[in-house]
Design an enzyme around this catalytic site. Sequence first.
Site, PDB file in Angstrom:
ATOM      1  N   HIS A   1       0.827  -1.201   0.000  1.00  0.00           N
ATOM      2  CA  HIS A   1       0.000   0.000   0.000  1.00  0.00           C
ATOM      3  C   HIS A   1       0.868   1.260   0.000  1.00  0.00           C
ATOM      4  CE1 HIS A   1      -2.908  -2.774   2.358  1.00  0.00           C
ATOM      5  NE2 HIS A   1      -3.084  -2.919   1.059  1.00  0.00           N
TER       6      HIS A   1
ATOM      7  N   LYS B   1       5.496   6.707   7.664  1.00  0.00           N
ATOM      8  CA  LYS B   1       4.967   5.862   8.738  1.00  0.00           C
ATOM      9  C   LYS B   1       6.092   5.146   9.444  1.00  0.00           C
ATOM     10  CE  LYS B   1       2.473   3.626   5.647  1.00  0.00           C
ATOM     11  NZ  LYS B   1       1.617   2.728   4.903  1.00  0.00           N
TER      12      LYS B   1
ATOM     13  N   TYR C   1       1.186   0.987  13.912  1.00  0.00           N
ATOM     14  CA  TYR C   1       1.592   1.989  12.928  1.00  0.00           C
ATOM     15  C   TYR C   1       1.501   3.372  13.555  1.00  0.00           C
ATOM     16  CZ  TYR C   1       0.075  -1.454   9.343  1.00  0.00           C
ATOM     17  OH  TYR C   1      -0.115  -2.557   8.569  1.00  0.00           O
TER      18      TYR C   1
ATOM     19  N   ASP D   1      -6.565  -6.487  -1.806  1.00  0.00           N
ATOM     20  CA  ASP D   1      -5.156  -6.795  -2.040  1.00  0.00           C
ATOM     21  C   ASP D   1      -4.979  -7.872  -3.111  1.00  0.00           C
ATOM     22  OD1 ASP D   1      -4.422  -4.860  -0.236  1.00  0.00           O
ATOM     23  OD2 ASP D   1      -3.783  -6.254   1.330  1.00  0.00           O
TER      24      ASP D   1
END
Length: 181
Positions: free
Chosen positions: A62, A72, A132, A168
């Site tokens: 992603h 991130k 995250y 996905d």
Amino acid sequence: MEFAETSLPGVFRITTTPHHDARGHFARTFCQESFAAHELEQPTAQMALSYNAKKGTLRGLHFIPAAEGESKLVRCVSGAIFDVAADLRPASPTFRQWTSVELNAENMEALYIPRGVAHGFVTLTDDAQVLYQFSEPHRAGVEKGIAWNDPDIGVEWPVAPTIMSSRDETLPFLAQIDPLS
């Protein structure tokens, strides 16, 4: 905290330094000053936790297009994952290359992923939880992705994915999209 740049510019493997005593240990997992000293964007706008029940669960690859991008910081807080960063920055000398690290609860490491770099992982254990931290709040509809098995990227996954979202499963190859838009 120790910062080690990977083979992809701007992608860092971050090792914590736990302080042990009779109670267990304590470790700093984020420090504004340390990130600033390495000229890294602060991943402090939002946090999220993903739980993955079964080994072989795949999430990714992603990314947010450069115009909207985010950085991130990814850490596995239980279980273990094979974590991947894939460079989608067309002007980068490592465009279409990838790097990986095993993140797990024992090594307490994290992977910092800058804007323009796709992210994904496959779980190496059952009951893997991934934490995250993001530089930007979530904005519905801007996230994109590329296929986990894109031949132009060529990630060498250590276990075959057995569980993934329908989204996905149908992500396009990089050659079919413009990573900048």
